[in-house]
Design a protein around this motif. Structure first.
Motif, PDB file in Angstrom:
ATOM      1  N   GLY A   1     -11.769   1.259  -6.740  1.00  0.00           N
ATOM      2  CA  GLY A   1     -12.637   0.482  -7.616  1.00  0.00           C
ATOM      3  C   GLY A   1     -12.231  -0.981  -7.684  1.00  0.00           C
ATOM      4  O   GLY A   1     -12.789  -1.744  -8.484  1.00  0.00           O
ATOM      5  N   TYR A   2     -11.293  -1.396  -6.816  1.00  0.00           N
ATOM      6  CA  TYR A   2     -10.822  -2.779  -6.815  1.00  0.00           C
ATOM      7  C   TYR A   2     -10.646  -3.279  -5.383  1.00  0.00           C
ATOM      8  O   TYR A   2     -10.327  -2.511  -4.479  1.00  0.00           O
ATOM      9  N   TYR A   3     -10.845  -4.594  -5.221  1.00  0.00           N
ATOM     10  CA  TYR A   3     -10.565  -5.268  -3.955  1.00  0.00           C
ATOM     11  C   TYR A   3      -9.534  -6.359  -4.186  1.00  0.00           C
ATOM     12  O   TYR A   3      -9.342  -6.849  -5.311  1.00  0.00           O
TER      13      TYR A   3
ATOM     14  N   LEU B   1       9.469   6.127  -6.871  1.00  0.00           N
ATOM     15  CA  LEU B   1       8.492   5.672  -5.886  1.00  0.00           C
ATOM     16  C   LEU B   1       7.222   6.520  -5.903  1.00  0.00           C
ATOM     17  O   LEU B   1       6.176   6.078  -5.431  1.00  0.00           O
ATOM     18  N   ALA B   2       7.324   7.710  -6.461  1.00  0.00           N
ATOM     19  CA  ALA B   2       6.255   8.696  -6.288  1.00  0.00           C
ATOM     20  C   ALA B   2       5.166   8.645  -7.350  1.00  0.00           C
ATOM     21  O   ALA B   2       4.410   9.610  -7.500  1.00  0.00           O
ATOM     22  N   GLU B   3       5.042   7.560  -8.068  1.00  0.00           N
ATOM     23  CA  GLU B   3       3.985   7.471  -9.082  1.00  0.00           C
ATOM     24  C   GLU B   3       2.610   7.591  -8.427  1.00  0.00           C
ATOM     25  O   GLU B   3       2.323   6.934  -7.421  1.00  0.00           O
ATOM     26  N   THR B   4       1.756   8.430  -8.974  1.00  0.00           N
ATOM     27  CA  THR B   4       0.408   8.639  -8.429  1.00  0.00           C
ATOM     28  C   THR B   4      -0.391   7.349  -8.491  1.00  0.00           C
ATOM     29  O   THR B   4      -0.451   6.689  -9.530  1.00  0.00           O
ATOM     30  N   ALA B   5      -1.010   6.990  -7.386  1.00  0.00           N
ATOM     31  CA  ALA B   5      -1.863   5.799  -7.348  1.00  0.00           C
ATOM     32  C   ALA B   5      -3.217   6.140  -7.972  1.00  0.00           C
ATOM     33  O   ALA B   5      -3.874   7.099  -7.564  1.00  0.00           O
ATOM     34  N   LYS B   6      -3.624   5.347  -8.926  1.00  0.00           N
ATOM     35  CA  LYS B   6      -4.855   5.624  -9.678  1.00  0.00           C
ATOM     36  C   LYS B   6      -5.912   4.557  -9.428  1.00  0.00           C
ATOM     37  O   LYS B   6      -5.613   3.453  -8.967  1.00  0.00           O
ATOM     38  N   GLY B   7      -7.143   4.893  -9.738  1.00  0.00           N
ATOM     39  CA  GLY B   7      -8.259   3.977  -9.604  1.00  0.00           C
ATOM     40  C   GLY B   7      -9.193   4.086 -10.796  1.00  0.00           C
ATOM     41  O   GLY B   7      -8.893   4.777 -11.774  1.00  0.00           O
TER      42      GLY B   7
ATOM     43  N   GLY C   1     -15.935  -7.988   5.397  1.00  0.00           N
ATOM     44  CA  GLY C   1     -14.533  -7.611   5.450  1.00  0.00           C
ATOM     45  C   GLY C   1     -14.346  -6.115   5.541  1.00  0.00           C
ATOM     46  O   GLY C   1     -15.298  -5.334   5.395  1.00  0.00           O
ATOM     47  N   SER C   2     -13.109  -5.705   5.771  1.00  0.00           N
ATOM     48  CA  SER C   2     -12.800  -4.279   5.900  1.00  0.00           C
ATOM     49  C   SER C   2     -12.216  -3.692   4.630  1.00  0.00           C
ATOM     50  O   SER C   2     -11.874  -2.507   4.607  1.00  0.00           O
ATOM     51  N   GLY C   3     -12.069  -4.502   3.587  1.00  0.00           N
ATOM     52  CA  GLY C   3     -11.605  -4.007   2.296  1.00  0.00           C
ATOM     53  C   GLY C   3     -10.322  -3.210   2.357  1.00  0.00           C
ATOM     54  O   GLY C   3     -10.164  -2.215   1.637  1.00  0.00           O
ATOM     55  N   ARG C   4      -9.377  -3.629   3.189  1.00  0.00           N
ATOM     56  CA  ARG C   4      -8.222  -2.787   3.496  1.00  0.00           C
ATOM     57  C   ARG C   4      -7.317  -2.524   2.298  1.00  0.00           C
ATOM     58  O   ARG C   4      -6.937  -1.391   2.031  1.00  0.00           O
ATOM     59  N   ILE C   5      -6.929  -3.563   1.573  1.00  0.00           N
ATOM     60  CA  ILE C   5      -5.991  -3.387   0.467  1.00  0.00           C
ATOM     61  C   ILE C   5      -6.774  -3.174  -0.821  1.00  0.00           C
ATOM     62  O   ILE C   5      -7.538  -4.039  -1.246  1.00  0.00           O
ATOM     63  N   ASN C   6      -6.570  -2.039  -1.446  1.00  0.00           N
ATOM     64  CA  ASN C   6      -7.257  -1.692  -2.695  1.00  0.00           C
ATOM     65  C   ASN C   6      -6.244  -1.637  -3.828  1.00  0.00           C
ATOM     66  O   ASN C   6      -5.474  -0.690  -3.929  1.00  0.00           O
ATOM     67  N   PRO C   7      -6.213  -2.637  -4.693  1.00  0.00           N
ATOM     68  CA  PRO C   7      -5.295  -2.603  -5.838  1.00  0.00           C
ATOM     69  C   PRO C   7      -5.547  -1.368  -6.697  1.00  0.00           C
ATOM     70  O   PRO C   7      -6.670  -0.870  -6.776  1.00  0.00           O
ATOM     71  N   THR C   8      -4.515  -0.881  -7.315  1.00  0.00           N
ATOM     72  CA  THR C   8      -4.608   0.331  -8.123  1.00  0.00           C
ATOM     73  C   THR C   8      -4.863   0.020  -9.598  1.00  0.00           C
ATOM     74  O   THR C   8      -4.618  -1.090 -10.070  1.00  0.00           O
ATOM     75  N   GLN C   9      -5.295   1.056 -10.310  1.00  0.00           N
ATOM     76  CA  GLN C   9      -5.405   0.941 -11.760  1.00  0.00           C
ATOM     77  C   GLN C   9      -4.020   0.746 -12.372  1.00  0.00           C
ATOM     78  O   GLN C   9      -3.870   0.063 -13.392  1.00  0.00           O
TER      79      GLN C   9
ATOM     80  N   VAL D   1       0.822  -1.210   0.000  1.00  0.00           N
ATOM     81  CA  VAL D   1       0.000   0.000   0.000  1.00  0.00           C
ATOM     82  C   VAL D   1       0.854   1.257   0.000  1.00  0.00           C
ATOM     83  O   VAL D   1       0.320   2.365  -0.123  1.00  0.00           O
ATOM     84  N   ALA D   2       2.166   1.106   0.121  1.00  0.00           N
ATOM     85  CA  ALA D   2       3.078   2.240   0.018  1.00  0.00           C
ATOM     86  C   ALA D   2       3.698   2.327  -1.370  1.00  0.00           C
ATOM     87  O   ALA D   2       4.619   3.114  -1.585  1.00  0.00           O
ATOM     88  N   THR D   3       3.186   1.523  -2.310  1.00  0.00           N
ATOM     89  CA  THR D   3       3.714   1.488  -3.671  1.00  0.00           C
ATOM     90  C   THR D   3       2.622   1.826  -4.677  1.00  0.00           C
ATOM     91  O   THR D   3       1.470   2.086  -4.305  1.00  0.00           O
ATOM     92  N   ASP D   4       2.973   1.751  -5.952  1.00  0.00           N
ATOM     93  CA  ASP D   4       2.002   2.000  -7.008  1.00  0.00           C
ATOM     94  C   ASP D   4       1.060   0.837  -7.249  1.00  0.00           C
ATOM     95  O   ASP D   4       0.206   0.894  -8.138  1.00  0.00           O
ATOM     96  N   ASP D   5       1.165  -0.215  -6.463  1.00  0.00           N
ATOM     97  CA  ASP D   5       0.296  -1.382  -6.627  1.00  0.00           C
ATOM     98  C   ASP D   5      -0.992  -1.311  -5.815  1.00  0.00           C
ATOM     99  O   ASP D   5      -1.951  -2.024  -6.114  1.00  0.00           O
TER     100      ASP D   5
END
Length: 602
Positions: free
Chosen positions: A430-432, A548-554, A345-353, A64-68
């Motif tokens: 928009g992802y789980y 490391l600073a790539e914007t996380a997208k959805g 569930g708590s849906g904690r980890i949300n994969p990125t676009q 969750v600290a990455t672009d993933d």
């Protein structure tokens, strides 16, 4: 070193058994070294600390600290780090204290291992000294590996430094103001420890069936089948072996040969490829790739029926399996944290676009190559790499016999708590998460149903990808060096296993097999996909010298009439600086010890 002056707090009463009950907590005991020499149960507790403090996470945390991925947990230290709070006195990735503590215990153990009476039989005693010392060397190397990943780096005066090398236990008379050794010296010490471990440990812990099978080195001192099996037999499964030590060596070599370190590490890509090949040749090379290894977490029959210390074909080393329901237990922890809210569930980890876009089309072409791949912005999940549906829950995916709707549909039929930003536990992208989770678990607090999970420490797929990366860098896509397979061979097998390019002979792979740079990008992308949510991405980005600073997208999905409109959105603007490709020495350590040098920028 005056061992008699060391008073140790041994927190684990360990036995020689392994895996499921290898090290169970016991009451705290304060013992001097002299007492440990006559009591092997307490002496082995020093080694037990090394196992209890293994540096592996049992769940996905750092992705969750990455672009993933991002997380909907506002208290996540990893998320705060990605948003700009990372500092030398606020470092969720720190390994300094825990690794150094483990090394202290292991050094103490190595200092007394050959003085302890492990068994009355002299031959059995000798074998125990060898085995336990081999484990300690391997564990010490593993701890230094994690220290190098987290704290190795370039200083302002242009030196590539690692950490202080400590091979003796420290006491009150020790000089704690030690400088950092060079990165290359640290790597060399890790290799030295691992070579010792490989020499002392068996490839696997297996029972032999006759005295004739006793290895020559022990046959010469009178070992028989019975005492050999006691020391090196199946009862010891779960502990470090020569096979595991070789895999750690391959991991360290890949790190050292990576762009971030190769200039001064003393390790070449050719060396890294050959170390990985040593591990892979034990399973027959590419032919040994597990056909279902990419879905090991879904192979429920394998997980449920694993015997003590046994590993499925994909897993090189694992931790204890469990199906407990306590909050800290892995039996249902992942599901409670990451199931969508409609499934309790708590849906904690949300994969990125960003990650979703990394999955190619089913025919193997990247989504960006619309002419050959056929990607449609109006149907983004059709004809995709089959691994996408196995790793990520996207809009309309069926999970536990229910359709997961992540869009913003206004109609009552489709409105769910799973919708984008609907609740604090809803997805932000928009992802789980789908990977790592068992669909047959039930996270309903009124009827919890946990299933067996295993903490995976090293997968063979990781070593295959390490070989492909290093071999391509050393010899190009089709080069083999002195080995029987190339980077191309490995990538083709991994993609075919995932169901990619099976209908067209993987035409995209064939089109780039003569291009080293394009193969580099493909290998990195395959590693991103295959190892997603396994706490690898953060370290990979840094060792590849990528931003490391790539914007996380959805993905926002709206319904207009009977049509769905797909809009890529920015979810999190990451705040990393370029110097953060190398982690800091802890601020507190810098205040205490004048001989320590900080990495540039911190």
């Amino acid at each position: 070193m005056k061992l008699r002056n060391i008073i140790l707090t041994t927190v684990l009463l360990a036995t020689f058994s392994a895996c499921e009950d290898m090290f169970e907590p016991a009451k705290e005991n304060n013992r001097g070294v002299e007492e440990m020499l006559s009591d092997p149960n307490y002496a082995v507790g020093l080694l037990g600390y090394g196992y209890a403090m293994l540096p592996y996470d049992n769940s996905s945390v750092s992705d969750v600290a990455t672009d993933d991925a991002v997380t909907n947990d506002k208290e996540s230290g990893y998320s705060k780090m990605a948003l700009g709070s990372w500092a030398s006195n606020n470092n969720p990735m720190e390994q300094w204290q825990a690794r150094k503590a483990a090394i202290q215990y292991l050094n103490t153990f190595l200092g007394i291992a050959d003085q302890v009476s492990w068994a009355e039989n002299e031959v059995t005693n000798r074998m125990f000294i060898d085995k336990l010392s081999g484990e300690a060397y391997a564990l010490r190397a593993l701890n230094y590996y994690y220290l190098l990943m987290a704290h190795g780096g370039w200083t302002a005066d242009g030196q590539l430094l690692g950490v202080p090398i400590l091979l003796e236990p420290e006491d009150n008379n020790s000089d704690f103001n030690q400088p950092r050794a060079s990165f290359s010296a640290c790597v060399e010490q890790v290799f030295t420890d691992l070579n010792k471990a490989v020499d002392l440990l068996p490839v696997d812990y297996e029972n032999i069936k006759s005295d004739a099978e006793v290895p020559a080195r022990y046959k010469e001192i009178g070992a028989k089948m019975g005492n050999y099996n006691l020391v090196f037999g199946t009862y010891q499964r779960g502990r470090i072996t020569a096979r595991i030590a070789e895999a750690i060596k391959a991991q360290v070599a890949l790190l050292a040969a990576s762009p971030a370190y190769r200039e001064a590490s003393g390790v070449t890509s050719e060396t890294a490829a050959n170390y990985a090949a040593t591990v892979l040749n034990r399973i027959g090379g590419v032919a040994g790739l597990d056909p279902t290894g990419n879905t090991w977490y879904m192979n429920t029959s394998d997980l449920d029926n694993l015997g003590s210390g046994e590993v499925p074909a994909e897993i090189l080393w694992r931790g204890n399996k469990s199906n407990g329901t306590a909050d800290w237990d892995i039996g249902i922890q992942l599901e409670k944290n990451n199931f969508p809210p409609t499934l309790y569930g708590s849906g904690r980890i949300n994969p990125t676009q960003n990650l979703v876009d990394a999955f190619p089309m089913a025919n193997g072409y990247p989504v960006a190559d619309k002419a050959n791949g056929g990607y449609s912005e109006n149907a983004p999940y059709e004809n995709r790499d089959p691994r996408l549906a196995k790793y990520i829950l996207f809009n309309g995916a069926t999970f536990k016999e229910k359709a997961i709707i992540t869009g913003t549909y206004p109609d009552a039929e489709n409105k769910q708590d799973n919708n984008l930003n609907q609740l604090s536990t809803s997805t932000r992208t928009g992802y789980y998460l789908r990977k790592l989770l068992r669909e047959d678990c039930n996270a309903n607090p009124n009827s919890l149903n946990a299933k067996f999970h295993i903490p995976v420490r090293i997968r063979y797929t990781e070593i295959f990808l390490a070989y492909a990366e290093a071999a391509n860098d050393a010899w190009g896509p089709m080069g083999k060096g002195s080995n029987a397979y190339s980077a191309y061979d490995v990538v083709k097998a991994i993609r075919a296993r995932g169901g990619v390019g099976t209908d067209n002979g993987d035409a995209y792979l064939e089109s780039i097999k003569g291009d080293k740079e394009k193969m580099t990008q493909l290998i990195r992308n395959e590693r991103r996909i295959e190892l997603c949510f396994e706490n690898k991405r953060f370290w990979d980005i840094r060792r590849w010298q990528m931003p490391l600073a790539e914007t996380a997208k959805g993905m926002r999905i709206d319904k207009v009439g009977e049509s769905l409109n797909y809009t890529v959105i920015d979810v999190e603007n990451r705040n990393y600086k370029e110097y953060m490709n190398y982690g800091p020495i802890p601020y507190g350590e810098m205040l205490k010890w004048s001989n320590l040098q900080q990495n540039k920028g911190w």
